[in-house]
Write a protein that holds these residues in place. Structure first.
Motif, mmCIF file in Angstrom:
data_model
loop_
_atom_site.group_PDB
_atom_site.id
_atom_site.type_symbol
_atom_site.label_atom_id
_atom_site.label_comp_id
_atom_site.label_asym_id
_atom_site.label_seq_id
_atom_site.Cartn_x
_atom_site.Cartn_y
_atom_site.Cartn_z
ATOM 1 N N PRO A 1 66.335 47.025 26.141
ATOM 2 C CA PRO A 1 65.330 47.271 27.185
ATOM 3 C C PRO A 1 63.963 47.675 26.654
ATOM 4 C CG PRO A 1 66.914 49.071 27.086
ATOM 5 C CD PRO A 1 67.439 47.991 26.195
ATOM 6 N N GLU A 2 63.871 48.086 25.385
ATOM 7 C CA GLU A 2 62.591 48.503 24.813
ATOM 8 C C GLU A 2 61.749 47.322 24.339
ATOM 9 O OE1 GLU A 2 61.627 51.594 24.921
ATOM 10 O OE2 GLU A 2 63.540 52.213 25.810
ATOM 11 N N ALA A 3 62.338 46.151 24.247
ATOM 12 C CA ALA A 3 61.612 44.976 23.750
ATOM 13 C C ALA A 3 60.524 44.574 24.746
ATOM 14 C CB ALA A 3 62.577 43.813 23.523
ATOM 15 N N PRO A 4 59.307 44.249 24.247
ATOM 16 C CA PRO A 4 58.212 43.844 25.155
ATOM 17 C C PRO A 4 58.563 42.646 26.026
ATOM 18 C CG PRO A 4 57.367 44.316 22.955
ATOM 19 C CD PRO A 4 58.866 44.342 22.852
ATOM 20 N N ALA A 5 59.296 41.698 25.452
ATOM 21 C CA ALA A 5 59.658 40.506 26.226
ATOM 22 C C ALA A 5 60.575 40.882 27.391
ATOM 23 C CB ALA A 5 60.347 39.484 25.325
ATOM 24 N N GLN A 6 61.472 41.846 27.162
ATOM 25 C CA GLN A 6 62.374 42.278 28.222
ATOM 26 C C GLN A 6 61.615 43.031 29.324
ATOM 27 O OE1 GLN A 6 65.983 41.773 28.594
ATOM 28 N NE2 GLN A 6 65.111 40.127 27.349
ATOM 29 N N ALA A 7 60.626 43.828 28.917
ATOM 30 C CA ALA A 7 59.802 44.540 29.905
ATOM 31 C C ALA A 7 59.052 43.554 30.792
ATOM 32 C CB ALA A 7 58.819 45.467 29.189
ATOM 33 N N LEU A 8 58.595 42.461 30.184
ATOM 34 C CA LEU A 8 57.876 41.436 30.934
ATOM 35 C C LEU A 8 58.805 40.742 31.923
ATOM 36 C CD1 LEU A 8 54.925 40.523 30.781
ATOM 37 C CD2 LEU A 8 55.651 38.614 29.348
ATOM 38 N N GLN A 9 60.003 40.408 31.444
ATOM 39 C CA GLN A 9 60.981 39.772 32.320
ATOM 40 C C GLN A 9 61.406 40.708 33.449
ATOM 41 O OE1 GLN A 9 61.992 36.734 32.451
ATOM 42 N NE2 GLN A 9 61.258 35.891 30.519
ATOM 43 N N ALA A 10 61.480 42.019 33.139
ATOM 44 C CA ALA A 10 61.841 42.995 34.164
ATOM 45 C C ALA A 10 60.774 43.075 35.248
ATOM 46 C CB ALA A 10 62.037 44.370 33.519
ATOM 47 N N LEU A 11 59.514 42.996 34.838
ATOM 48 C CA LEU A 11 58.419 43.007 35.808
ATOM 49 C C LEU A 11 58.530 41.822 36.757
ATOM 50 C CD1 LEU A 11 55.599 44.015 36.835
ATOM 51 C CD2 LEU A 11 54.594 42.502 35.110
ATOM 52 N N VAL A 12 58.747 40.633 36.202
ATOM 53 C CA VAL A 12 58.849 39.429 37.027
ATOM 54 C C VAL A 12 60.083 39.502 37.926
ATOM 55 C CG1 VAL A 12 59.146 36.927 36.969
ATOM 56 C CG2 VAL A 12 57.578 38.029 35.367
ATOM 57 N N SER A 13 61.168 40.059 37.410
ATOM 58 C CA SER A 13 62.384 40.206 38.217
ATOM 59 C C SER A 13 62.146 41.167 39.387
ATOM 60 C CB SER A 13 63.520 40.734 37.342
ATOM 61 O OG SER A 13 64.677 40.975 38.110
ATOM 62 N N GLY A 14 61.463 42.273 39.113
ATOM 63 C CA GLY A 14 61.150 43.218 40.182
ATOM 64 C C GLY A 14 60.267 42.604 41.240
ATOM 65 N N MET A 15 59.278 41.825 40.810
ATOM 66 C CA MET A 15 58.394 41.154 41.758
ATOM 67 C C MET A 15 59.156 40.127 42.580
ATOM 68 S SD MET A 15 54.908 40.671 39.530
ATOM 69 C CE MET A 15 54.233 39.683 40.830
ATOM 70 N N SER A 16 60.111 39.463 41.951
ATOM 71 C CA SER A 16 60.917 38.479 42.674
ATOM 72 C C SER A 16 61.700 39.148 43.802
ATOM 73 C CB SER A 16 61.883 37.792 41.696
ATOM 74 O OG SER A 16 62.717 36.885 42.382
ATOM 75 N N GLY B 1 63.759 46.861 41.226
ATOM 76 C CA GLY B 1 64.172 45.615 40.600
ATOM 77 C C GLY B 1 63.976 45.627 39.098
ATOM 78 N N GLN B 2 62.873 46.233 38.661
ATOM 79 C CA GLN B 2 62.634 46.364 37.215
ATOM 80 C C GLN B 2 63.728 47.205 36.558
ATOM 81 O OE1 GLN B 2 58.252 47.524 37.845
ATOM 82 N NE2 GLN B 2 58.242 46.720 35.767
ATOM 83 N N GLN B 3 64.043 48.346 37.168
ATOM 84 C CA GLN B 3 65.059 49.224 36.599
ATOM 85 C C GLN B 3 66.420 48.545 36.560
ATOM 86 O OE1 GLN B 3 64.635 52.187 35.148
ATOM 87 N NE2 GLN B 3 62.428 51.961 35.471
ATOM 88 N N ALA B 4 66.733 47.793 37.618
ATOM 89 C CA ALA B 4 68.020 47.095 37.660
ATOM 90 C C ALA B 4 68.116 46.066 36.532
ATOM 91 C CB ALA B 4 68.201 46.425 39.020
#
Length: 478
Positions: free
Chosen positions: A429-444, A418-421
């Motif tokens: 994708p290198e922005a810290p805010a985007q990495a954080l959102q990717a983590l939450v998206s993967g967890m979702s 989910g994070q990779q997607a």
């Protein structure tokens, strides 16, 4: 032939306390170490892959041992099993506490696992022998208190110890508790099972070791295991199929799968597997969310999880008594419904949730869990005749262990995908805010899949009903 105590001689209270103390010590130790892994990496100058063996080896030994507990129960008395297991656990803790290097620490963990892997099965098996079916819910509730309270206390206590003392104190402080458990059990624990000395089928032991050990090792290694992990999983799967077939054709199986002829045991085991997969998803994902999304320290994350564990521990005995009075359906189905609602809310969390909100959700999840775990286990085991008690508890404990390993690997993989997607669609994708959102998206994504698993277990719970083994019906009526 070993002489066992008669029903009139058995003192249930002291026996139950002795078993609970030992289980508490073993389970507490299992969760104490998780939060200290980063400290151990620095102290021993090892990699993350290497230090993970402290967990993988622990699960591997327990996964190998649990299937043969039914065989050991036939050869050893209750006192020999429990005191032997606690003594081995004590020896492993000593080695861990004074380990001069990482190899000795790993050896100590393996020895600890050899002891703790026997403690929970012998505890559940003894409870089945000393309590009649109509009173088992309360006793199983006390076990549930320990099983949930110890893991809840572990991370918080570990964070406090690490902040004030060295990692060695995680083992030093366990030693007096383990010693007290041994002394208390030596004084009060009574032999309640019958030593039958069944024939040992060496091929079954080998197939069991390769089967369960290969699957647990493969799942525990995950992506870090490279090409070796799937090979071990394949070997494990093939060996497991051969193991099951052999148990069905030999006269004295080490794990009697004929227990699955009893419909409530089969249904309860399936529900427990699904619930354990869901529980492990939450236990692995939520700490990641707290530390990486909400940026909490390990100690603060432990404090967030503590109230839910404490509430669950306090409610487990209450749920046990309610089970004795009302049966499983009025507890299990509402409990699973609560769990499904909470997991759905987990899947909708953002990067700005408050700590109080997470505390409330996690507490609600564990309230639902307290209404499910022990009532389901007791319902399934109650239908078995006494000769299948050791086999039933061994089957349940083994499959739950494997389900935990599968659940951990599965949901971490779903979260990573989910994070990779998410990042693949991001403009930066290198922005810290985007990495954080990717983590939450993967967890979702992972929590949504957990919701599907939970919904299946909720549907199956509608078919649960109170049962008593045929051999015990006359006894309970007499």
């Amino acid at each position: 032939m070993t002489t066992n105590a008669t029903a009139q001689e058995i003192k249930r209270g002291p026996i139950t306390v002795a078993l609970i103390i030992g289980a508490f010590v073993a389970i507490l130790n299992e969760t104490l170490l998780n939060i200290a892994l980063s400290d151990l990496i620095q102290y021993f100058h090892v990699t993350t892959t290497t230090v993970q063996w402290l967990t993988t080896a622990y699960l591997l030994v327990i996964g190998i041992l649990m299937p043969v507990t039914a065989l050991l129960t036939g050869w050893l008395t209750t006192r020999q099993m429990f005191l032997g297991a606690m003594t081995v656990f004590f020896a492993g803790t000593v080695i861990c506490g004074f380990a001069p290097n990482f190899s000795f620490l790993l050896l100590g963990r393996v020895i600890q696992a050899a002891g703790s892997g026997l403690i929970l099965p012998v505890m559940m098996n003894t409870i089945l022998f000393i309590y009649p079916p109509e009173k088992r819910g309360g006793a199983m509730g006390l076990i549930g208190l320990v099983i949930m309270f110890a893991p809840a206390l572990g991370p918080t206590l570990s964070g406090l110890i690490i902040a004030s003392l060295s990692w060695r104190w995680l083992f030093y402080l366990v030693l007096p508790l383990a010693a007290f458990s041994i002394l208390f059990a030596a004084r009060y624990l009574t032999n309640v099972s019958q030593v039958t000395k069944p024939k040992v089928d060496a091929l079954s032991v080998v197939l069991s070791t390769l089967g369960f050990g290969g699957i647990v090792y493969g799942m525990g290694s995950g992506a870090e295991g490279g090409w070796i992990a799937p090979i071990f999983m394949l070997i494990g799967a093939v060996s497991l199929v051969l193991f099951v077939w052999r148990q069905l054709v030999i006269e004295n199986p080490i794990l009697d799968f004929r227990a699955f002829r009893y419909p409530m045991f089969t249904l309860a085991t399936i529900i427990l597997i699904l619930v354990m997969v869901t529980l492990f998803a939450t236990m692995i994902l939520l700490p990641l969310y707290l530390q990486r999304a909400l940026l909490l320290s390990s100690f603060a994350a432990g404090l967030v999880l503590l109230p839910g564990g404490l509430i669950n521990g306090m409610l487990s005995p209450v749920m046990g008594r309610l089970f004795d009075k009302f049966g499983p359906r009025w507890l299990v189905t509402p409990g699973l419904l609560i769990m499904c609602v909470v997991i759905w809310l987990f899947s909708r969390m953002t990067v700005s949730e408050s700590m109080l909100y997470v505390i409330i959700l996690y507490a609600a999840l564990l309230i639902g869990m307290s209404m499910v775990m022990m009532p389901v286990s007791t319902t399934g085991l109650n239908q078995l005749p006494k000769r299948l008690y050791p086999h039933g508890t061994a089957i349940m404990n083994t499959l739950q262990q494997v389900a935990g390993g599968v659940g951990t690997a599965l949901f971490v993989g779903i979260m990573a995908a989910g994070q990779q997607a998410y990042l693949s669609k991001s403009e930066n994708p290198e922005a810290p805010a985007q990495a954080l959102q990717a983590l939450v998206s993967g967890m979702s994504h992972a929590f949504f899949f957990a919701l599907i698993v939970g919904a299946v277990s909720l549907l199956l719970s509608l078919f649960l009903k109170r049962t008593i083994a045929p051999a015990e019906k006359e006894q309970s009526q007499g």
